[in-house]
Structure formats: C-alpha cells, structure tokens
Design an enzyme around this catalytic site. Structure first.
Site, PDB file in Angstrom:
ATOM      1  N   GLU A  98       0.920  -1.061   0.027  1.00 53.46           N
ATOM      2  CA  GLU A  98       0.098   0.135   0.046  1.00 53.46           C
ATOM      3  C   GLU A  98       0.803   1.321   0.093  1.00 53.46           C
ATOM      4  O   GLU A  98       1.553   1.465   1.053  1.00 53.46           O
ATOM      5  CB  GLU A  98      -1.011  -0.008   1.313  1.00 53.46           C
ATOM      6  CG  GLU A  98      -1.863   1.237   1.355  1.00 53.46           C
ATOM      7  CD  GLU A  98      -2.621   1.521   2.736  1.00 53.46           C
ATOM      8  OE1 GLU A  98      -3.445   1.960   2.624  1.00 53.46           O
ATOM      9  OE2 GLU A  98      -1.977   0.667   3.410  1.00 53.46           O
ATOM     10  N   ASP A 124      -5.859   2.849  -1.220  1.00 56.20           N
ATOM     11  CA  ASP A 124      -6.630   3.602  -0.379  1.00 56.20           C
ATOM     12  C   ASP A 124      -6.922   4.709  -1.164  1.00 56.20           C
ATOM     13  O   ASP A 124      -5.795   5.689  -1.307  1.00 56.20           O
ATOM     14  CB  ASP A 124      -5.973   3.747   0.919  1.00 56.20           C
ATOM     15  CG  ASP A 124      -6.671   4.402   1.963  1.00 56.20           C
ATOM     16  OD1 ASP A 124      -7.531   5.327   1.495  1.00 56.20           O
ATOM     17  OD2 ASP A 124      -6.579   4.208   3.025  1.00 56.20           O
ATOM     18  N   GLN A 135      -9.553   0.631   0.209  1.00 52.48           N
ATOM     19  CA  GLN A 135     -10.008   1.317   1.491  1.00 52.48           C
ATOM     20  C   GLN A 135     -10.643   2.897   0.856  1.00 52.48           C
ATOM     21  O   GLN A 135     -10.169   3.420  -0.005  1.00 52.48           O
ATOM     22  CB  GLN A 135      -8.910   1.428   2.457  1.00 52.48           C
ATOM     23  CG  GLN A 135      -8.503   0.119   3.100  1.00 52.48           C
ATOM     24  CD  GLN A 135      -7.303   0.161   4.086  1.00 52.48           C
ATOM     25  OE1 GLN A 135      -6.352   0.991   3.844  1.00 52.48           O
ATOM     26  NE2 GLN A 135      -7.355  -0.667   5.105  1.00 52.48           N
ATOM     27  N   GLU A 180     -12.161   2.758   6.366  1.00 51.05           N
ATOM     28  CA  GLU A 180     -10.922   2.991   6.937  1.00 51.05           C
ATOM     29  C   GLU A 180     -10.966   4.511   7.045  1.00 51.05           C
ATOM     30  O   GLU A 180     -10.393   5.316   6.415  1.00 51.05           O
ATOM     31  CB  GLU A 180      -9.676   2.706   6.592  1.00 51.05           C
ATOM     32  CG  GLU A 180      -8.413   2.916   7.419  1.00 51.05           C
ATOM     33  CD  GLU A 180      -7.035   2.474   7.015  1.00 51.05           C
ATOM     34  OE1 GLU A 180      -6.428   1.559   7.572  1.00 51.05           O
ATOM     35  OE2 GLU A 180      -6.801   2.993   5.965  1.00 51.05           O
TER      36      GLU A 180
END
Length: 262
Positions: free
Chosen positions: A143, A178, A204, A240
């Site tokens: 990530e 994300d 996310q 998240e």
C-alpha cells in the site's frame, strides 16, 4: 456490487476492541479488517468472528517501534530478521483467522538514507512473504501512503506501488488502493482504477480531505463504486475512516449494501 468491510481500528471506537465485532455485525457488516491482531490470541479473534458471523478479510504485519517513528520494518535493511519473523507470525494469524489477504508494511526511509537499499530490502522481503503465503492461497498486499499521513514512507504513489509489484514479480502480490491516499498523491482516480485493473487486491475509502465518512469531501464515491463495478472488481472495500460522531449514525451512505440485524 461493492462489498464493504468495517475497519475495527477506526470504527466503533466507543466500545472496547473485542466488542467491535458485535457492533459491526449489528450495523450490517459481514466482514471486517483492522490494523493489527497481535495483542490478542488468534483463537480468541477467530471465536469473535464466528460468534458474530463475520469474515476477516485483511490485517497488517506488525508496525515495528511506532514510538521511534517506525511504520513497518520490511523495507529496513538492518531489520530483515525482524521483518521475516513478523511475516511468519502474520501467516500463523492469517491461517487461524481464515484471512485471504495480509498487508505487508514497508517502512519509513529517513532523510539522507539510500532509498534504493530500502526498496531492494522491501522487494526481497515481499518475495519471501509471497512465497510463504502462496501455498495457502493467501494474497499479499502492498500500500502506498501519502506524506500527509506518513512522511518519508517508502512509496506514496499508486504508480510506485505498481512498479514495486512488477519488480517483486509474484502472482499473489496485489496493490491495496486507499483512495484517501490516492486522491491526495495522484488524483485522477478513474484512471488509476483502469491502469491498475487486475492488480488491485483490496480497496479502502474515506473522504478527502477530512478522512471522514465517504459521503462528504471531494471524491464522488458513488461514481467510484460504479466504476469498480464496470471493471468487475470483486474484492472488499475497507471502511478506514474517522467517523464524524458515533459510527452507526454515519452509515447512511452504506445502507443499500448493509445487512442490518433487526
């Protein structure tokens, strides 16, 4: 259709961690993720999943010494033994929790250090992780993190993540996107979805810039969800974000997809 996982590190924080499994299930979630399981025995977490009808879909390798500024050790040239011990421990938890994916954290590159050495260490450790997890059918995530959240992290752009995934060159290496970080660093999220199509293993979400519920801010999430459907993304989407208030009060955006218990 999107599949949402409650991030128990950030949602339902008004109750103790072990009570968040029930809170998530009561709110209609059928899957969960969180940062780190290691404070609790794996059998206890597995029982919390079972008794609440939940699936664990993601957790991270250990972060290292957070107080000393670490955020992962898999990129640190002087911490290879620690990194591989953390990877081995994560595999034990993944097997006990029947978790299909684990995020291997890279690490912070201190200013003035040789970034290439950190990157090569990360590549070597990720190959180790991928090869350890592959026989069990478990995927490894990497990530990118924006400097807004984690300055000097090994990689910040989704395209750096793609380059690293290509260099690691293992079939069970995927990119965890994300969209909070992606919007801040790269923008053009639709293009990212298409450029990384087939390489995204987990997603996310949070609003930008406040990192609250995905019903505010500059990202049009209904459009993003529709675009993910168009490319047939079938993985989970982790929630998240930091709720504006009580988690349950901010879930109106997700009602079409949650299975609330009555």
């Amino acid at each position: 259709m999107p599949k949402f996982a409650a991030n128990l590190s950030m949602l339902f924080t008004d109750v103790p961690f072990l009570d968040r499994f029930k809170a998530a299930a009561d709110a209609g979630f059928t899957s969960v993720e969180y940062l780190f399981p290691y404070e609790y025995p794996a059998p206890l977490l597995a029982e919390k999943l079972r008794e609440n009808g939940l699936k664990q879909v993601l957790f991270n390798t250990a972060p290292g010494n957070i107080a000393a500024g670490e955020w992962g050790v898999s990129a640190l040239p002087d911490r290879i033994e620690d990194a591989r011990r953390d990877i081995d421990n994560a595999l034990e938890y993944a097997l006990a929790l029947n978790c299909p994916s684990v995020l291997v954290m890279g690490g912070v590159v201190p200013p003035g250090e040789d970034r290439d050495a950190y990157q090569q260490t990360f590549i070597d450790n990720l190959r180790y992780a991928a090869d350890k997890f592959a026989p069990h059918g478990i995927n490894i995530m990497i990530e990118a993190l924006s400097a807004k959240v984690k300055p000097n992290y090994l990689f910040a752009s989704q395209y750096q993540a793609l380059e690293l995934a290509n260099l690691i060159d293992r079939p069970n290496i995927y990119i965890q996107v994300d969209f909070f970080h992606a919007q801040i660093v790269d923008g053009n999220l639709t293009q990212i979805i298409h450029d990384l199509d087939g390489r995204i293993g987990h997603i996310q979400i949070a609003s930008v810039p406040a990192r609250h519920e995905p019903d505010e801010g500059e990202i049009n999430y209904p459009f993003i969800f529709a675009e993910l459907d168009r490319v047939n993304y079938s993985g989970w989407i982790g929630c998240e974000y930091n709720p504006r208030g009580k988690t349950e009060d901010g879930l109106g955006w997700a009602e079409p997809w949650l299975e609330k218990k009555h």
